[in-house]
Design a protein around this motif. Sequence first.
Motif, mmCIF file in Angstrom:
data_model
loop_
_atom_site.group_PDB
_atom_site.id
_atom_site.type_symbol
_atom_site.label_atom_id
_atom_site.label_comp_id
_atom_site.label_asym_id
_atom_site.label_seq_id
_atom_site.Cartn_x
_atom_site.Cartn_y
_atom_site.Cartn_z
ATOM 1 N N VAL A 18 0.858 -1.186 0.000
ATOM 2 C CA VAL A 18 0.000 0.000 0.000
ATOM 3 C C VAL A 18 0.895 1.238 0.000
ATOM 4 N N TYR B 138 -8.511 6.115 -1.774
ATOM 5 C CA TYR B 138 -8.127 4.717 -1.633
ATOM 6 C C TYR B 138 -9.350 3.822 -1.525
ATOM 7 N N VAL C 29 -11.158 1.928 0.459
ATOM 8 C CA VAL C 29 -11.287 1.702 1.895
ATOM 9 C C VAL C 29 -12.120 0.474 2.218
ATOM 10 N N TYR D 8 -7.119 -1.223 0.279
ATOM 11 C CA TYR D 8 -6.537 0.108 0.369
ATOM 12 C C TYR D 8 -5.626 0.458 -0.808
ATOM 13 N N GLN E 225 -4.584 2.455 -4.135
ATOM 14 C CA GLN E 225 -4.828 3.819 -4.588
ATOM 15 C C GLN E 225 -5.803 3.788 -5.760
ATOM 16 N N TYR F 68 -4.507 0.005 9.021
ATOM 17 C CA TYR F 68 -3.396 0.332 8.124
ATOM 18 C C TYR F 68 -2.096 -0.368 8.500
ATOM 19 N N ASP G 195 -13.049 6.190 7.612
ATOM 20 C CA ASP G 195 -12.649 4.814 7.307
ATOM 21 C C ASP G 195 -11.866 4.219 8.474
ATOM 22 N N TRP H 32 -9.015 2.694 8.311
ATOM 23 C CA TRP H 32 -7.594 2.560 8.005
ATOM 24 C C TRP H 32 -6.747 3.570 8.781
#
Length: 698
Positions: A375, A410, A412, A416, A418, A627, A696, A698
């Motif tokens: 990511v 991203y 989500v 994740y 791009q 994340y 989100d 993340w």
Amino acid sequence: MKRNITTIKSIMTFCLAVGMTSGMLLTTQSCSENLDEGEFAIAKEQTISDFLSENEEYSQILAIFDRVSLGHKEGASSLRAVLSARGNYTIFAPTNAAINDYVANLLGSGKSISDLSDEEAELIAYSCVIDNGTESAYESPDFPQEGGAFTKSDLNDRTITCEERTEEGSDTPYYYINGKCKVERTDVRLSNGYLHSVSAVIAPSNENVPDLIKAASNMNIMGALLHYTGWDAKLTDYMDVEYENAEHEQTIKLPNLATFAVAQHRYLGYTGLVETDDVFARYGVPAPQGFNVDAGGTLSNWDAVLAAIKPIAEGAYGTDTTGGDITNEDNPVNRFVAYHFIEGKMAHNKFVQHMCEYGYKYGDIMNPQQKEFSVDIWDYFTTVGSHRGLVKILQEAVSHDLFANRTCKYDVDGSYEQLSVVNKGVQILPTNGENDNNARNGFYYPVTDLFMMDAATADAMGNERIRFDITTILPELMNSGARNVTYMYFDDNNYFDNITGCSDDTKLLYLTSAPVSGAGWCDYEGDEFMVLGVYDFTLKLPPVPKDGTYELRMGVSQNSLRGMCQFYFGEDEKSLLPVGLPYDMRNQYTDQDENVAWFSDTNLDEGTIIEKDKNMRNHGYMKGPKYFNRNDGSGNNTARDYSGNVRRIITTQNLKADKTYYIRFKSCLEDNASQFFSDYFEWCPRSVYNGLDPEDRW
């Protein structure tokens, strides 16, 4: 404590710069000055010294190793003796031809290595040796490939950079060291390390960052801007002499913790993100004429250049109220220049840390793989000057390219990836062609577009969650080389400019999971900053990109050794107000904990998870983010799933982009072994935590 800071120029008068760093060697490197016979009792394989003595093309570097001692104490061993002993050394050995060329350029034709001063000989010797300590020496597969730096420094405590290149018309890659030394032969395996042959002497510049920019053939406009604004004279700090002259223990053992190395130096420095003249030309800035380095970086057509730069700067930083005084830090042109320079010196591959982001499998934790990223990863830094600015540095997972102030959307709901770019920012190139960008007190890098905090950039950055690792707002720590390499203890509570007001019993520590092979830690980017004792200290926070309402959150990995603290927040670091109730970091949570309301997502439907997240926020907490993972290398054991990792919502405030804010942490326990844990913080704007769409996970 008022500090006596050295500049590069003052170092040359204080003592010869190279000689001083060679003296530092005694405390920063694992080499020993004196060797006993047992240290020579190694396998029958050739040592580095054996190989050099049996290959005539290296006779001159061997003679220099014979001449140069490891330090200046009486009876100190020669480098030749050191390289005959046990160890793990990486040697970039210049050939005789390379040394002859270097000596001729330095001293004139007809001169030889016998004409070198002791300091000049030490520079050659120390610059081509890396002591890898207990780790393996660097083989070519371990080399940075995209203009990055080796994790360990040379014996001068200077960073060595490396870039993989390919000759035009050839598919065979080769390595370039410090932008000017071609590696002609790699991976000569010897009993105490690896030797690589280079076509030129590695002799890093003793110039500072502004002087290297002025010397670059394609950066005359920024060189002139540095001169006329006065920033060339401000960006010269290199080392804290007061700290250097103090006595420091080598190691320290603290309650309930492992042994820490004690910081032996306090380095200072900067990183420049700089437009080339071609970039400025695209925005109507005339080509520089009559650039004179000897006159400090003057231009014969400066008035025309300034007239073109001024509206660009005012468009980002407002109308000039200083009467045209561009040396005034309130002046828009001055602010434009200052925003190009980050506090701290960062090699190109050290801006972001690949360790435990979602999906990333690091392989060897001490030398994480740099080929397969999962990511996008980013971090935040602060610029110089009285108007500090925020800079986001992002590395894309797919391209591996590095960008400043890029914001993206991203997936989500998936993994994740791009999806699109919101604000493109500027790309940060790793090198500047044949121009040296590795300065004594930092680096500079070319950028591909105008770099400034204009309204569009501020709006894009001010509408996303800003998660910043605490290490990146402590530039002295970044400069130390400790990050994700070693534990470190800072025995002076004035070590960090951004940490003030420390009580006598405040002990400052840096920990990384790398030396202990992860051990299941749950730290963002694999490391943490700890404070031990009956602590009381204040942290200067990075600025927000635009005015608005923000939540300040702190990420914490809790356990029974932690302590309890009270938070204070505000603009006046001497008079901060308490916010919230004391925070107890000693607990790990379960579904039955009513005070925090932590819960496991397992077997819950989406609606229930949303409601439980809201309930947890109502208690002043959030789960850890998806994340990043526990530091086990698997890439899929997320902080959100770990009950010991939470985010504490400290306060919600209306903030101004051009204000400085502080947070104070005061221990509520009279316990000398109490631990304050800090990992990362978040500035989260209202548009994210209370927007149309839920924030989100993340």
